[in-house]
Scaffold this motif. Structure first.
Motif, PDB file in Angstrom:
ATOM      1  N   ARG A 223       0.808  -1.220   0.000  1.00  0.00           N
ATOM      2  CA  ARG A 223       0.000   0.000   0.000  1.00  0.00           C
ATOM      3  C   ARG A 223       0.842   1.271   0.000  1.00  0.00           C
ATOM      4  N   ALA A 224       1.931   1.279   0.766  1.00  0.00           N
ATOM      5  CA  ALA A 224       2.746   2.492   0.863  1.00  0.00           C
ATOM      6  C   ALA A 224       4.185   2.115   1.178  1.00  0.00           C
ATOM      7  N   TYR A 225       5.070   3.085   0.966  1.00  0.00           N
ATOM      8  CA  TYR A 225       6.507   2.876   1.162  1.00  0.00           C
ATOM      9  C   TYR A 225       6.987   3.706   2.347  1.00  0.00           C
ATOM     10  N   LEU A 226       7.721   3.066   3.272  1.00  0.00           N
ATOM     11  CA  LEU A 226       8.286   3.759   4.431  1.00  0.00           C
ATOM     12  C   LEU A 226       9.748   4.084   4.176  1.00  0.00           C
ATOM     13  N   HIS A 227      10.109   5.327   4.441  1.00  0.00           N
ATOM     14  CA  HIS A 227      11.509   5.764   4.361  1.00  0.00           C
ATOM     15  C   HIS A 227      11.826   6.422   5.696  1.00  0.00           C
ATOM     16  N   LEU A 228      12.448   5.662   6.583  1.00  0.00           N
ATOM     17  CA  LEU A 228      12.643   6.106   7.960  1.00  0.00           C
ATOM     18  C   LEU A 228      14.106   6.388   8.286  1.00  0.00           C
TER      19      LEU A 228
END
Length: 324
Positions: A223-228
């Motif tokens: 659903r979505a991409y995390l860039h942490l």
């Protein structure tokens, strides 16, 4: 031109060798860090040619691309010519500085024999390069063939060595997001991450060293991409995810503030803001799709391969012709 460069950063090198030149890639029998040769997980053009150290003294080389400090001496040893003195040299800086930031001295500071090319404007202003000439050539990516579907209400992350790198890559933040939706973490050295974080296997799944095309196809389904990442130059996996059409939930640190426009997802330094955005994308697929479309447009406009190669062509021509 005949360009000598080592295969160091896979995605960046893949983009670079798609230009209109001949690329000489050092290769050793052990395929070690100074002789990795051509990529084996992504197709490179035939113009990227493997060359052994023994062949380099007689090779026609117009310019050397350096990416690690020790390559300067190694290039001289293998070429029997000194980069910067006997032929032009460009040092590509991929990384943010470490140590006493922002006072970190660059290893190529105060040199008049080469140009330092940063991959982000953030890197250029944070490294202390002294009197060395510098420029910026923003990243460019080969557009992935995958297209966003977002069919799985799961969140995707791409991190290399998240256990070893820890807070640098935002590994400690992952459990907060795993409460919202299951996480799929792709990259090298991701095996055992759920145990390391004390998470059950159904909340975080590791996908270790998946071939790039297959990884892109799997990312596109999330659903979505995390860039942490707290401290990184600019992950090419972030740009690739945006190019696929994924909405982004990202820490507003380093170059991400330039790469991710507000309409492409959520960009913030407050973790609660990012958690709220992740919940919204999981609950509202159409909202996620609209943000992903904006991310795709932004990434292709700013980080397209044609722009990247044109910028490098201009720089190479200036450096090579200016040295003659």
């Amino acid at each position: 031109m005949n360009i000598l460069l080592w295969h160091v950063h896979g995605s960046w090198t893949t983009s670079f060798v798609h230009g209109g030149h001949r690329y000489l890639i050092p290769t050793t029998p052990d395929r070690g860090p100074y002789g990795l040769g051509r990529a084996r997980t992504y197709p490179w053009p035939d113009s990227a040619v493997e060359i052994t150290p023994e062949e380099l003294p007689d090779a026609d080389v117009d310019v050397v691309i350096l990416q690690r400090p020790e390559e300067l001496d190694r290039a001289e040893e293998w070429l029997r010519r000194r980069p910067g003195r006997d032929l032009p040299a460009i040092y590509v800086e991929h990384n943010t500085p470490k140590g006493d930031v922002p006072n970190t001295r660059h290893p190529m500071a105060d040199r008049d024999d080469l140009l330092i090319a940063h991959v982000t404007g953030f890197n250029q202003i944070f490294w202390d390069t002294g009197a060395s000439r510098t420029t910026v050539v923003d990243h460019g990516v080969v557009a992935p063939s995958a297209s966003y579907t977002g069919e799985l209400d799961r969140l995707a992350v791409v991190i290399n060595e998240p256990i070893r790198r820890g807070r640098v890559t935002g590994t400690d933040l992952l459990p907060r997001f795993a409460e919202i939706a299951p996480l799929d973490v792709f990259g090298m050295g991701v095996a055992g991450l759920a145990d390391h974080l004390g998470l059950p296997a159904d909340r975080l799944t590791s996908h270790d060293d998946v071939p790039q095309d297959r990884m892109h196809a799997e990312l596109a389904r999330r659903r979505a991409y995390l860039h942490l990442c707290r401290w990184t130059s600019l992950g090419l996996s972030l740009i690739e995810a945006m190019t696929i059409g994924m909405p982004v939930v990202a820490l507003a640190t380093t170059e991400a503030v330039v790469a991710v426009p507000p309409q492409a997802g959520a960009l913030a330094t407050r973790i609660d803001t990012l958690l709220d955005a992740a919940r919204r994308f999981v609950a509202e697929p159409e909202t996620a799709r609209r943000a992903g479309a904006a991310a795709r447009t932004a990434a292709r406009d700013r980080y397209g391969l044609d722009r990247f190669l044109a910028d490098w062509d201009r720089l190479l021509e200036e450096e090579v012709c200016g040295s003659r």
